[in-house]
Scaffold this motif. Sequence first.
Motif, mmCIF file in Angstrom:
data_model
loop_
_atom_site.group_PDB
_atom_site.id
_atom_site.type_symbol
_atom_site.label_atom_id
_atom_site.label_comp_id
_atom_site.label_asym_id
_atom_site.label_seq_id
_atom_site.Cartn_x
_atom_site.Cartn_y
_atom_site.Cartn_z
ATOM 1 N N THR A 50 0.865 -1.120 0.235
ATOM 2 C CA THR A 50 0.001 -0.037 0.038
ATOM 3 C C THR A 50 0.821 1.258 0.034
ATOM 4 O O THR A 50 0.622 2.168 -0.502
ATOM 5 C CB THR A 50 -0.965 -0.104 1.344
ATOM 6 N N ASP A 54 3.683 1.559 -1.282
ATOM 7 C CA ASP A 54 4.418 1.487 -2.544
ATOM 8 C C ASP A 54 3.530 2.185 -3.535
ATOM 9 O O ASP A 54 3.729 3.074 -4.261
ATOM 10 C CB ASP A 54 4.699 0.041 -3.030
ATOM 11 N N SER A 55 2.304 1.873 -3.236
ATOM 12 C CA SER A 55 0.967 2.243 -4.183
ATOM 13 C C SER A 55 0.861 3.540 -3.985
ATOM 14 O O SER A 55 0.693 4.574 -4.947
ATOM 15 C CB SER A 55 -0.021 1.630 -4.107
ATOM 16 N N MET A 56 0.930 4.009 -2.789
ATOM 17 C CA MET A 56 0.904 5.634 -2.540
ATOM 18 C C MET A 56 1.870 6.397 -3.001
ATOM 19 O O MET A 56 1.722 7.366 -3.763
ATOM 20 C CB MET A 56 0.821 5.880 -0.819
ATOM 21 N N ARG A 57 3.090 5.881 -2.811
ATOM 22 C CA ARG A 57 4.271 6.442 -3.411
ATOM 23 C C ARG A 57 4.415 6.604 -4.870
ATOM 24 O O ARG A 57 4.772 7.505 -5.299
ATOM 25 C CB ARG A 57 5.555 6.146 -2.607
ATOM 26 N N ALA A 58 4.185 5.565 -5.536
ATOM 27 C CA ALA A 58 3.813 5.543 -6.923
ATOM 28 C C ALA A 58 2.974 6.442 -7.404
ATOM 29 O O ALA A 58 3.089 6.882 -8.519
ATOM 30 C CB ALA A 58 3.597 4.074 -7.472
ATOM 31 N N ARG A 59 2.205 6.830 -6.772
ATOM 32 C CA ARG A 59 1.017 7.764 -7.099
ATOM 33 C C ARG A 59 1.138 9.326 -6.710
ATOM 34 O O ARG A 59 0.315 10.097 -6.592
ATOM 35 C CB ARG A 59 -0.544 7.457 -6.958
ATOM 36 N N TYR A 66 2.471 10.288 -3.254
ATOM 37 C CA TYR A 66 1.740 10.723 -2.248
ATOM 38 C C TYR A 66 3.339 11.330 -1.705
ATOM 39 O O TYR A 66 4.300 10.748 -1.520
ATOM 40 C CB TYR A 66 1.354 9.638 -1.374
#
Lengths: 317, 563
Positions: free
Chosen positions: A221, A223-228, A230
């Motif tokens: 999660t 990773d997914s946030m940083r990838a977008r 955050y």
Amino acid sequence: MIETAFTKYHPVVNFIFFITAIVMTVVIFHPAALAVSLAASVASAVKFSGKKAVKYFFAFPFFVMILSMILNPLFVHKGLTVLFYIGESPVTVEAFAYGACTAMMVGAVIMWSYCYTQIMTSDRFMAVFGKIAPSTSLVFSMILRFLPRARRQAGKIASAQELLFVPPEEVAAEIEAGAANAADEADGQTSREQTKTTKIKKGMRVMSVLTTWALENSIDTADSMRARGYGLAGRTMYRKYRARPADIICGSLILALLAASVWAKASGVWDFYCYPEIEFGGRPVLPACILLAAMYAVPLVIEVWEDIKWTRSLSKI
Amino acid sequence: MDQITVKDLNFTYPGRDRKALENVSMSIGSGEFVCLCGRTGSGKTTLLRSLKPILAPHGERTGSIRLLGKDMDELTDREAAARIGYVMQNPDNQIVTDKVWHELAFGLENIGMDPEAIRVRVAEMATFFGIHNWFGRDTDSLSGGQKQMLNLAAVMAMQPDVLLLDEPTASLDPVAAVDFLSTVSRISREIGTTIIIIEHRLDEVLPRADRVIVMDEGKIYADGMPAEVGLDLIEKEMPMGRAMPAPLRAYAGCLKEAGGDAVAADEAAGKTLKDEAIGDAPLDVAAGRRWLADAMDGEASSSGKDMTSQETGAAKPGREETEIEIKDIWMRYERNSADVLKGLSLTVKKGEILAIVGGNGAGKSTLMNVIAGAARPYRGKVVRGRRPVGALAQNPQLVFTEDTLEEDLKVASGSEEEMQEIVKKLQLEDLLASHPFDLSGGEQQRAALAKVMLAGAEVLLLDEPTKGLDEGYKEIVENMLKEFTAGGGTVIVTTHDVDFCARTAGRCAMLFDGQITGEGPAGRFFRGNAFYTTAANRMSRGITDSLFAEEIIDAVSEKRKEL
């Protein structure tokens, strides 16, 4: 979650209304005001949720109200007008009146809270506070996402572990009985205690696996946030709800009615004392009561108005 | 213009000797749709993550990566976030917020987009991806396919130039997977986004891809057009060749049978035949059918009928004992909910592999729970033999309890030798010291299988045992299950993997609408289906009626001999 005419208004308007209603119910301790609030709260709840609200009312607040009406005169012996004695203790009219008022107040607050939970879903709540505390509201949203997931995962883990090896039923019964007997002889433990400890052990194991699961998956999660993106500077807040002129009018109306009631309260119109003797403020209550009722009735009026408009437009078709 | 240029990239994870990536060079042009494939552990994910700066693995790196015309280090965080999109494997873990609309807006909020502009963008994305119907729902209430579609839409909302996908369909059922992949290919065609996708479902991806890059042990093994690379892999008998689409495998096999000599001779003469062969190579079922009809002169053969008699592990009725008998069971979860199983009857014989197939929500998992005794039907009867049952849940993560795989397996097993044997068979030796949660999806699947087999059950219930496994490991699992039943065990699997079913199962039962609507020996079962069958069967229906690419090859070469 329900969709009604009142939810078409901006969440801020909904929120202001409920806070106003609950605060005014608690602040104005006067039988007329409380009766109006209780009536309006029950009517609104029924208008929003129909039969479900009636069921709820009789399942919970109704009993609390009855209790309050009975218990207060039984335990509080203040007041000058004695009705009768139970043993040594006097039961007074004043204590009855106070109990009845408290009952109405508690009932009204519970019913307003019920309406609140029906209308203010998590995303409507966030729309109110998102602007004031954006990061807190994101955390709030993430928690709301996590909790039901974790609950379901715990159930899945427990059943998956259990099913890894299922002994045939008859054999299982024998083993269990045998083990219990042996334990009985050994240290006098009953089989019930035995299963209790295994249950606790199982629960602990599920919790430990659940913790690992939460930690491991939170890496994804994150990773997914940083990838977008955050964590970049200048985060904005998307608002699903837009303020329309109607919202501003409705919000101002609620606030104006609130101001009027606060003024009435401050100037002593709503004065009411139970002890030692029931005593009203002495000034006419009716005009203030109408203003207060108007405030409590805002969602009801909106709903009824919408119904009328709807039937009218239907008749045009 | 090239959007991604990788030059002599070497990468080593900290504390490891072996390079995860070795001399990797590639360049990918704007708008290309590239499929990145390779066996488990070949470095695909490491390469893909290296292309997204914020997710790039830490370790020792040499060589250069240029993204969007800049050196990777020159790219600002903002550019890297918005212009390179990344979708991961697990649909659940990637979702951050509790509402669908909020998830769509999340990335745009992060890059500080104006709320009014977000409103427009979110609406646009919801419409493009068909999300508008469930726009207001809780993310928790979505199906796996919807979740992954939401993840894709949330990434695409930022309008990236490059889209990277790491096995996005690994945990989806076939219908949702095809839906997802066709949306990806629609993005490629209609928006022109550069796409690199790691995917095991080559049947679905290769026909859509412009280019395929094959990795092996950290190096790029092949890079080119799908048909060309595929034929090459099959010809050289690389393990990846077995993962190629069935039509291509059948075609390549026939080409080889027809005379590898001819091709070789021609290669010397100037490669014309080979080029032609690549041009003709079928990647999907439709092209495969055209080619096969040509090769067989359009003549419907009867050879298929001969094969039905020699079923793989066909049941010999009459003699076997019954393991489990289910009679007319009705099942629902809550008093007022709908029935999930509606008068289902099924007999499982001792020592067979029974596959239960069927779409999502047909009641497969419920049936498994009933058989395992975890759910009780409110009407009907389940008669189970006196043998212990072991069930494996669909998500392998659920069964692990200890800190290392070795301890975990020790908890399950009685004897050390037994454990060593199974560990060896499933090739888990190198993973014993790892934390079970650190393993990849396919590794976890194998480890969970080892655990349930070690627990000592004689009846195995497996829910999707081949999920996330590549072709090589699938074969290992298939052999293990066959060995297990040969030793007297009984296996019941639910699966979406038709090829696995056709190869392994003795009997197949189709579950639909809470009932068994059809059952029979696997071969006859699949030959009788028009849609729910292997790609090779769909391709050869009415021509050779074969189940596998190998059978097609045999049929074609036989035909050639006749001529």
